[in-house]
Scaffold this motif. Sequence first.
Motif, PDB file in Angstrom:
ATOM      1  N   LYS A 100      42.251  51.835  29.245  1.00  0.00           N
ATOM      2  CA  LYS A 100      42.658  53.147  29.736  1.00  0.00           C
ATOM      3  C   LYS A 100      43.019  53.147  31.215  1.00  0.00           C
ATOM      4  N   VAL A 101      42.325  52.318  31.998  1.00  0.00           N
ATOM      5  CA  VAL A 101      42.483  52.429  33.449  1.00  0.00           C
ATOM      6  C   VAL A 101      42.647  51.059  34.090  1.00  0.00           C
ATOM      7  N   VAL A 102      43.210  51.078  35.299  1.00  0.00           N
ATOM      8  CA  VAL A 102      43.312  49.917  36.172  1.00  0.00           C
ATOM      9  C   VAL A 102      42.677  50.332  37.503  1.00  0.00           C
ATOM     10  N   PRO A 103      41.779  49.509  38.084  1.00  0.00           N
ATOM     11  CA  PRO A 103      41.271  48.230  37.598  1.00  0.00           C
ATOM     12  C   PRO A 103      40.488  48.375  36.291  1.00  0.00           C
ATOM     13  N   VAL A 104      40.266  47.244  35.650  1.00  0.00           N
ATOM     14  CA  VAL A 104      39.612  47.231  34.350  1.00  0.00           C
ATOM     15  C   VAL A 104      38.187  47.753  34.445  1.00  0.00           C
ATOM     16  N   LYS A 105      37.810  48.580  33.484  1.00  0.00           N
ATOM     17  CA  LYS A 105      36.417  48.973  33.296  1.00  0.00           C
ATOM     18  C   LYS A 105      36.014  48.590  31.881  1.00  0.00           C
ATOM     19  N   PHE A 106      34.784  48.140  31.748  1.00  0.00           N
ATOM     20  CA  PHE A 106      34.305  47.642  30.467  1.00  0.00           C
ATOM     21  C   PHE A 106      33.409  48.664  29.772  1.00  0.00           C
ATOM     22  N   VAL A 107      33.483  48.679  28.442  1.00  0.00           N
ATOM     23  CA  VAL A 107      32.641  49.546  27.624  1.00  0.00           C
ATOM     24  C   VAL A 107      31.906  48.695  26.597  1.00  0.00           C
ATOM     25  N   ASP A 108      30.792  49.218  26.132  1.00  0.00           N
ATOM     26  CA  ASP A 108      29.949  48.517  25.168  1.00  0.00           C
ATOM     27  C   ASP A 108      30.530  48.726  23.770  1.00  0.00           C
TER      28      ASP A 108
END
Length: 257
Positions: A100-108
């Motif tokens: 969804k976004v930059v920079p990358v965000k991580f989800v579980d």
Amino acid sequence: MSLRSVFSRFGRKLSSEQPKTWLVHTTSECKLHNHSEFQLRVSNSAISTEDISWLLRFFEQRVSQGEKFRSGESLQVGWMFTMLEDGPGGFLRVLEPDMKVVPVKFVDSVDGTLMHLRNQRDVVGSLFPPAEPDFPSLRQSAVVHVNYKDASRVLLTRSAAVDGADSGWWLSDLDDQAGSQDPTRFVKTSLYQLGIDRPDLVKFFAVPAELQVAVDGARISVLGPDGELQQIPGSYLSELNKLRQQRASLTAPSSEG
């Protein structure tokens, strides 16, 4: 923004937004090798138990071969770049980019990882003569037409990568024939950014080099050096084309009256 900055904040995880119902799947044989078990969270009911089992076995087999995984390490699965994180109960959780976004965000979650892997495999598996998927990394670059976000008719061309940072993908706008030879009409971006802006194209990213994918209205075709490749009847790509053509016929203006 440089390609490096897109991934400069690995490990930053979204703290909110968790979809409705989650199912948690875990490995069971890693402890036999004095290794933490892995935990996968899945919410998309379209993901098959076969694909979930494949990923669990993937981790178990790597561990049985002597590989050691630790929190904070990264791992490529298909084209997806995943991260490992310590979780409750001593498990290693598998995280993925939220796309969804930059920079990358991580989800579980591994929803995107498994859906993209399945779709990319099925696109290549639809072709005759047979071909093998060639998974790029979402950290690699692609060259795209300046109108790539909105272009409805596109040509994806994959060449052999010139270096490890290059995916080989080039996206042209079929409605800008005049600008197709103008280098100022093209820019470089990360494959991850392209996937965010054009999620409809992610399924084609594992098509191997020397092939092209034309998305032209209701028809998707894959082209090789000797012309269009056949699509196996009943295959994923063949059925996708049928669905697109049905939708196109429903939205086409009537000639009556």
